[in-house]
Design a protein around this motif. Structure first.
Motif, mmCIF file in Angstrom:
data_model
loop_
_atom_site.group_PDB
_atom_site.id
_atom_site.type_symbol
_atom_site.label_atom_id
_atom_site.label_comp_id
_atom_site.label_asym_id
_atom_site.label_seq_id
_atom_site.Cartn_x
_atom_site.Cartn_y
_atom_site.Cartn_z
ATOM 1 N N PRO A 14 -15.296 -12.302 -1.232
ATOM 2 C CA PRO A 14 -15.902 -10.955 -1.255
ATOM 3 C C PRO A 14 -15.306 -10.011 -0.203
ATOM 4 O O PRO A 14 -15.171 -8.819 -0.443
ATOM 5 C CB PRO A 14 -17.385 -11.198 -0.991
ATOM 6 N N VAL A 15 -14.952 -10.562 0.944
ATOM 7 C CA VAL A 15 -14.351 -9.734 1.989
ATOM 8 C C VAL A 15 -13.003 -9.198 1.499
ATOM 9 O O VAL A 15 -12.685 -8.015 1.670
ATOM 10 C CB VAL A 15 -14.194 -10.534 3.304
ATOM 11 N N SER A 16 -12.221 -10.035 0.894
ATOM 12 C CA SER A 16 -10.928 -9.634 0.357
ATOM 13 C C SER A 16 -11.098 -8.565 -0.726
ATOM 14 O O SER A 16 -10.365 -7.578 -0.758
ATOM 15 C CB SER A 16 -10.195 -10.851 -0.208
ATOM 16 N N GLN A 17 -12.068 -8.748 -1.597
ATOM 17 C CA GLN A 17 -12.314 -7.772 -2.655
ATOM 18 C C GLN A 17 -12.734 -6.419 -2.062
ATOM 19 O O GLN A 17 -12.308 -5.376 -2.535
ATOM 20 C CB GLN A 17 -13.388 -8.289 -3.617
ATOM 21 N N GLU A 18 -13.566 -6.462 -1.036
ATOM 22 C CA GLU A 18 -14.002 -5.215 -0.383
ATOM 23 C C GLU A 18 -12.810 -4.505 0.264
ATOM 24 O O GLU A 18 -12.689 -3.285 0.186
ATOM 25 C CB GLU A 18 -15.081 -5.529 0.665
ATOM 26 N N LEU A 19 -11.932 -5.267 0.908
ATOM 27 C CA LEU A 19 -10.742 -4.668 1.517
ATOM 28 C C LEU A 19 -9.837 -4.032 0.465
ATOM 29 O O LEU A 19 -9.309 -2.934 0.669
ATOM 30 C CB LEU A 19 -9.962 -5.711 2.322
ATOM 31 N N SER A 23 -9.044 -0.066 0.331
ATOM 32 C CA SER A 23 -7.638 0.344 0.362
ATOM 33 C C SER A 23 -7.307 1.220 -0.842
ATOM 34 O O SER A 23 -6.632 2.246 -0.716
ATOM 35 C CB SER A 23 -6.739 -0.894 0.373
ATOM 36 N N SER A 24 -7.808 0.851 -1.994
ATOM 37 C CA SER A 24 -7.579 1.631 -3.208
ATOM 38 C C SER A 24 -8.216 3.017 -3.089
ATOM 39 O O SER A 24 -7.601 4.021 -3.460
ATOM 40 C CB SER A 24 -8.145 0.883 -4.408
ATOM 41 N N GLU A 25 -9.446 3.084 -2.579
ATOM 42 C CA GLU A 25 -10.124 4.370 -2.404
ATOM 43 C C GLU A 25 -9.368 5.253 -1.416
ATOM 44 O O GLU A 25 -9.197 6.451 -1.638
ATOM 45 C CB GLU A 25 -11.559 4.145 -1.918
ATOM 46 N N SER A 29 -7.592 8.841 -2.127
ATOM 47 C CA SER A 29 -7.936 10.022 -1.346
ATOM 48 C C SER A 29 -6.679 10.679 -0.755
ATOM 49 O O SER A 29 -6.525 11.897 -0.808
ATOM 50 C CB SER A 29 -8.902 9.628 -0.232
ATOM 51 N N VAL A 30 -5.790 9.890 -0.217
ATOM 52 C CA VAL A 30 -4.545 10.412 0.355
ATOM 53 C C VAL A 30 -3.695 11.058 -0.741
ATOM 54 O O VAL A 30 -3.116 12.130 -0.545
ATOM 55 C CB VAL A 30 -3.758 9.298 1.087
ATOM 56 N N GLU A 77 -9.705 9.370 8.045
ATOM 57 C CA GLU A 77 -8.859 8.290 8.526
ATOM 58 C C GLU A 77 -7.708 8.870 9.348
ATOM 59 O O GLU A 77 -7.384 10.042 9.237
ATOM 60 C CB GLU A 77 -8.285 7.498 7.333
ATOM 61 N N ALA A 78 -7.065 8.042 10.146
ATOM 62 C CA ALA A 78 -5.900 8.477 10.903
ATOM 63 C C ALA A 78 -4.774 8.828 9.933
ATOM 64 O O ALA A 78 -4.621 8.190 8.897
ATOM 65 C CB ALA A 78 -5.447 7.359 11.847
ATOM 66 N N VAL A 79 -4.015 9.885 10.260
ATOM 67 C CA VAL A 79 -2.925 10.300 9.393
ATOM 68 C C VAL A 79 -1.600 10.060 10.101
ATOM 69 O O VAL A 79 -1.532 10.009 11.321
ATOM 70 C CB VAL A 79 -3.049 11.788 9.000
ATOM 71 N N SER A 80 -0.563 9.965 9.296
ATOM 72 C CA SER A 80 0.759 9.727 9.872
ATOM 73 C C SER A 80 1.243 10.987 10.584
ATOM 74 O O SER A 80 0.864 12.100 10.217
ATOM 75 C CB SER A 80 1.744 9.349 8.765
ATOM 76 N N PRO A 81 2.094 10.838 11.595
ATOM 77 C CA PRO A 81 2.633 12.016 12.299
ATOM 78 C C PRO A 81 3.403 12.937 11.351
ATOM 79 O O PRO A 81 3.345 14.153 11.495
ATOM 80 C CB PRO A 81 3.560 11.401 13.355
#
Length: 168
Positions: A14-19, A23-25, A29-30, A77-81
């Motif tokens: 379940p932890v893997s599925q949540e990650l 990640s997909s969300e 969004s990005v 979330e943090a963004v790339s420079p």
């Protein structure tokens, strides 16, 4: 030991599925934000490349004022420079477009210290923004079509199309 291994693996599923879900969300969004920024950049570049007459016709008084609010979506979330630099450049370009629109609509105000017609002013090329093109005699300038690579000096205006001048 085998049972312990199976129990731990069962907890990891379940932890893997949540990650994977998070990640997909995040990636979605990005991608949406990038698409929005690409669209805004394309619109600004189209307006920048228009002849003056077409630009003024497309910005008539009946149009709503230009806005950069859509590009200011909150970033959780943090963004790339690189993305941050792109957003900053977009913001500077947006401010240039807004300033140009205000100038053409007669909203730009001359400061009292500015030269009046007939006075000679010498413009300082060391402070000229990379968006401006100065004449060879440093008496006149015009807005260029984009950012030019100029030697970096501490006095140079980089965030707005500005230049220092002196009488004479």
């Amino acid at each position: 030991l085998q049972e312990q291994k199976k129990a731990l693996l069962a907890q990891l599923v379940p932890v893997s599925q949540e990650l994977v879900k998070r990640s997909s969300e995040y990636n979605s969004s990005v991608a949406e934000r990038k698409s929005l920024l690409d669209t805004l950049i394309a619109d600004i570049e189209k307006k920048r490349d228009q002849p003056d007459v077409e630009f003024l016709m497309s910005c008539s008084l009946c149009c709503p004022p230009l806005s950069c609010e859509a590009a200011q979506a909150p970033i959780l979330e943090a963004v790339s420079p690189e993305l941050q630099r792109t957003v900053e450049t977009l913001s500077e370009t947006c401010q240039l477009v807004l300033g140009t629109v205000a100038k053409f609509k007669g909203k730009a105000l001359l400061a009292p210290c500015c030269a009046s017609p007939g006075q000679k002013v010498t413009l300082d090329p060391e402070t000229a923004s990379p968006f401006l093109i100065l004449s060879a005699n440093h008496r006149t300038l015009r807005l260029g079509k984009g950012f030019r690579n100029l030697p970096d000096t501490p006095q140079r205006f980089t965030g707005s199309p500005s230049v220092l001048g002196s009488q004479g």
